[in-house]
Design a protein around this motif. Sequence first.
Motif, short mmCIF file in Angstrom:
data_model
loop_
_atom_site.label_atom_id
_atom_site.label_comp_id
_atom_site.label_asym_id
_atom_site.label_seq_id
_atom_site.Cartn_x
_atom_site.Cartn_y
_atom_site.Cartn_z
N GLY A 93 40.09 37.39 49.05
CA GLY A 93 41.49 37.76 48.77
C GLY A 93 41.59 39.05 47.96
N GLU A 94 40.63 39.28 47.07
CA GLU A 94 40.64 40.52 46.28
C GLU A 94 40.33 41.73 47.15
OE1 GLU A 94 41.78 40.37 43.15
OE2 GLU A 94 41.91 38.23 43.59
N LEU A 95 39.44 41.52 48.11
CA LEU A 95 39.14 42.63 49.04
C LEU A 95 40.38 42.94 49.89
CD1 LEU A 95 35.55 41.59 50.24
CD2 LEU A 95 36.13 43.27 48.48
N GLY A 134 34.40 52.38 30.17
CA GLY A 134 34.95 53.03 31.36
C GLY A 134 35.49 52.03 32.37
N TRP A 135 35.62 50.79 31.97
CA TRP A 135 36.04 49.71 32.89
C TRP A 135 36.87 48.72 32.11
CZ3 TRP A 135 35.20 44.36 33.37
CH2 TRP A 135 35.35 43.80 34.65
N MET A 136 37.77 48.00 32.79
CA MET A 136 38.52 46.94 32.12
C MET A 136 38.67 45.78 33.08
SD MET A 136 42.42 46.93 30.61
CE MET A 136 42.41 48.38 29.64
N HIS A 137 38.63 44.58 32.52
CA HIS A 137 38.78 43.37 33.30
C HIS A 137 40.17 43.33 33.95
CE1 HIS A 137 39.35 39.04 33.98
NE2 HIS A 137 38.03 38.98 34.04
N ASN A 138 40.25 42.79 35.17
CA ASN A 138 41.53 42.81 35.91
C ASN A 138 42.68 42.15 35.17
OD1 ASN A 138 43.21 43.19 38.31
ND2 ASN A 138 43.09 40.97 38.45
N ARG A 139 42.44 40.97 34.60
CA ARG A 139 43.52 40.27 33.90
C ARG A 139 44.08 41.17 32.78
NH1 ARG A 139 47.28 36.50 34.21
NH2 ARG A 139 46.10 36.08 36.07
N ASP A 163 35.92 53.40 37.69
CA ASP A 163 36.25 52.94 39.05
C ASP A 163 37.61 53.50 39.51
OD1 ASP A 163 38.28 51.44 37.86
OD2 ASP A 163 37.31 49.51 38.14
N GLY A 164 38.10 54.56 38.84
CA GLY A 164 39.42 55.11 39.18
C GLY A 164 39.58 55.29 40.69
N ASP A 165 40.61 54.65 41.23
CA ASP A 165 40.88 54.73 42.66
C ASP A 165 42.40 54.84 42.76
OD1 ASP A 165 40.07 53.85 45.67
OD2 ASP A 165 41.95 52.90 45.07
N ARG A 169 43.91 44.47 32.65
CA ARG A 169 44.64 45.64 33.19
C ARG A 169 46.10 45.25 33.34
NH1 ARG A 169 40.41 49.12 36.97
NH2 ARG A 169 38.57 48.01 36.27
N MET A 170 46.33 44.03 33.81
CA MET A 170 47.73 43.58 33.99
C MET A 170 48.40 43.40 32.63
SD MET A 170 47.61 41.01 37.25
CE MET A 170 46.37 39.87 36.75
N VAL A 171 47.67 42.80 31.69
CA VAL A 171 48.26 42.54 30.37
C VAL A 171 48.60 43.86 29.65
CG1 VAL A 171 47.72 41.64 28.05
CG2 VAL A 171 47.17 40.27 30.08
C1 LIG Z 1 47.10 48.40 36.18
C2 LIG Z 1 45.91 48.21 37.12
C3 LIG Z 1 45.10 49.30 37.43
C4 LIG Z 1 44.00 49.15 38.30
N1 LIG Z 1 43.22 50.25 38.60
C5 LIG Z 1 42.20 50.12 39.47
C6 LIG Z 1 41.40 51.25 39.83
O1 LIG Z 1 41.66 52.40 39.43
N2 LIG Z 1 40.33 51.04 40.66
C7 LIG Z 1 40.04 49.81 41.17
O2 LIG Z 1 39.07 49.68 41.93
N3 LIG Z 1 40.79 48.74 40.86
C8 LIG Z 1 41.85 48.85 40.02
N4 LIG Z 1 42.59 47.74 39.70
C9 LIG Z 1 42.30 46.45 40.36
C10 LIG Z 1 41.31 45.53 39.61
O3 LIG Z 1 41.67 45.42 38.28
C11 LIG Z 1 39.87 46.01 39.70
O4 LIG Z 1 39.54 46.33 41.04
C12 LIG Z 1 38.89 44.93 39.21
O5 LIG Z 1 39.16 44.61 37.88
C13 LIG Z 1 37.47 45.41 39.35
O6 LIG Z 1 36.58 44.47 38.86
P1 LIG Z 1 35.52 43.77 39.80
O7 LIG Z 1 34.81 44.80 40.61
O8 LIG Z 1 34.68 42.88 38.94
O9 LIG Z 1 36.46 42.93 40.76
P2 LIG Z 1 36.27 41.59 41.58
O10 LIG Z 1 37.17 40.59 40.96
O11 LIG Z 1 34.86 41.23 41.76
O12 LIG Z 1 36.91 41.98 43.00
C14 LIG Z 1 36.15 42.60 44.04
C15 LIG Z 1 36.73 43.92 44.44
O13 LIG Z 1 38.03 43.73 44.99
C16 LIG Z 1 38.85 44.85 44.66
N5 LIG Z 1 39.99 44.39 43.88
C17 LIG Z 1 40.03 43.34 43.04
N6 LIG Z 1 41.27 43.19 42.55
C18 LIG Z 1 42.02 44.18 43.07
C19 LIG Z 1 43.38 44.55 42.93
N7 LIG Z 1 44.24 43.86 42.17
N8 LIG Z 1 43.80 45.64 43.60
C20 LIG Z 1 42.96 46.33 44.39
N9 LIG Z 1 41.68 46.02 44.55
C21 LIG Z 1 41.21 44.95 43.90
C22 LIG Z 1 38.01 45.80 43.85
O14 LIG Z 1 37.49 46.79 44.69
C23 LIG Z 1 36.92 44.90 43.29
O15 LIG Z 1 35.74 45.58 43.00
C24 LIG Z 1 43.71 47.88 38.84
C25 LIG Z 1 44.53 46.79 38.51
C26 LIG Z 1 45.61 46.94 37.66
C27 LIG Z 1 46.46 45.77 37.33
#
Ligand SMILES: Cc1cc2nc3c(=O)[nH]c(=O)nc-3n(C[C@H](O)[C@H](O)[C@H](O)COP(=O)(O)OP(=O)(O)OC[C@H]3O[C@@H](n4cnc5c(N)ncnc54)[C@H](O)[C@@H]3O)c2cc1C
Length: 479
Positions: A281-283, A345-350, A380-382, A352-354
């Motif tokens: 679902g995240e992909l 250089g990275w932040m946990h997804n939860r 991971d800036g995208d 980022r939302m908070v």
């Molecule tokens: C405000 C905000 C800014 C963000 N900026 C970025 C960014 O610049 N680059 C980035 O890659 N992700 C971004 N994200 C999405 C997400 O936070 C990160 O992809 C995730 O935290 C990366 O950690 P992980 O590789 O351990 O993810 P996992 O949980 O292991 O997920 C696997 C992969 O799925 C993709 N993914 C997961 N969640 C999301 C999401 N919500 N949106 C899009 N793709 C997702 C990522 O490529 C991630 O590596 C952002 C989210 C928010 C809320």
Amino acid sequence: MRALVWLRNDLRLRDNPALYHAAEERQGVVAVYVLCERFIERHETAPARLDFIRRHLSILQKDLAQRGIPLVLLRVREAGEIPTRLLALARHENCDRLYFNAEYPLDELNRDRQVADAALADGLHFKRFHDRVILPPGEVRNGQGEPYRVFTAFKKRWLQLASGLAMAPHGLPPRQPETLNSLTTRGLSLEQLFQRLALRDLAHLWPAGEEQALARLSEFCDEAIGDYKALRDFPAEPATSELSPYLAVGSVSPRQCLTAALRANDGRWDGGREGVATWIGELVWRDFYQHVVVDFPQVCQRKPLQTYTEGFPWRWDQADFNRWRRGETGIPIVDAAMRQLAQTGWMHNRLRMVTAMFLTKNLRIDWRMGESWFMSQLIDGDFSANNGGWQWSASTGTDAAPYFRIFNPVTQSERFDPNGRFIRKYVPELKALSDKAIHDPPPVSGYPKPMVDLKASRQDTIALFKALHGHRKSETGDE
Ligand SMILES: Cc1cc2nc3c(=O)[nH]c(=O)nc-3n(C[C@H](O)[C@H](O)[C@H](O)COP(=O)(O)OP(=O)(O)OC[C@H]3O[C@@H](n4cnc5c(N)ncnc54)[C@H](O)[C@@H]3O)c2cc1C
């Protein structure tokens, strides 16, 4: 005649369709990477990300050489110089075709259109492949042939389409004949390519290269993916893949991620190991935001997706913004998260939302300021994911969700960092507090008081959105 392969955010050998198809013809391949100074400035590429690219190129240049493919490094000031430089290189190196993998944000699309036009005019054959997404933009449409604006519906259709596809990733590009790999062009050295650019070496946290990316992927699929659904929201747990930096520079492809996840679940899309479907679902989220930038290109021009939110009275208070940036807001979970970003250089997804909701909904600061700050810091800036995440959090984007969904950072903290482990790691000033007190601390010397009243600011923001929403309803007559 040889093929020229233009590498961008696809810095890998395996499952690289442009590289694979060029190499498969076995007539010789020249690879090129072009660093554009204007793009780095305009896109606010983080020094950590630039250095990550530098380290990837260093590895890739050696790996490509072993397969008989030289990699030329070029640097330009403006994107407009790229067509001429590529055509000159193609001519010089006896290449009659140009292959590359697509990128979707507007600047990148415009750049590639210019290159395609110049190639056509010059008789250079070109081919564009899709590697950055699992399903290319334009392929996931609703019954009326329109793009989706809401994730859940997109995901449903995406799963229907993707689960019917054969999804075998490409292997290594075939080795090229020895006689075809000599170069007459002298590109730049890696040092010259990155000269005078701000770089931040985070190799201790984020080692570069395709091998590293694949090792992370298999470790995640072997060990953590099963618990992903249960643990992914807890920032103190090493529960997510941390593959985002690798996906962003393309040292691993989303298709490789998907096939590894399916393999970990005996080929099943659902059922079996619980976390697999959630991770897939995240992909899908990742694909979704890349589709959004193509279907709604206004988001690439600093505009909201929901036009009616254009009139929202955002604030541009630099002093408040600086406190947020530095992690000195007085809200422990927000500060811990902002310091995690600064340090790693990275932040946990939860988080980022908070942090994004706190900036936009409690401080009411323009989401574009936060979006830029994240880009300037994230390894991971995208653009697509970052813009999508910010617009979602600011309620200007794709969410069906309504502006009245505002996270309370203290409640989030109690729920997802229940014993304060994550806060203690990044906010040592609060180390001595109890697990209960740490989320909303009493006055502690050396730590600021909350910079804003969470309840009152939430109500103000909701009222402002409501007024705007009401105005839209009376204008359009719909919900
Ligand atoms: C405000 C905000 C800014 C963000 N900026 C970025 C960014 O610049 N680059 C980035 O890659 N992700 C971004 N994200 C999405 C997400 O936070 C990160 O992809 C995730 O935290 C990366 O950690 P992980 O590789 O351990 O993810 P996992 O949980 O292991 O997920 C696997 C992969 O799925 C993709 N993914 C997961 N969640 C999301 C999401 N919500 N949106 C899009 N793709 C997702 C990522 O490529 C991630 O590596 C952002 C989210 C928010 C809320």
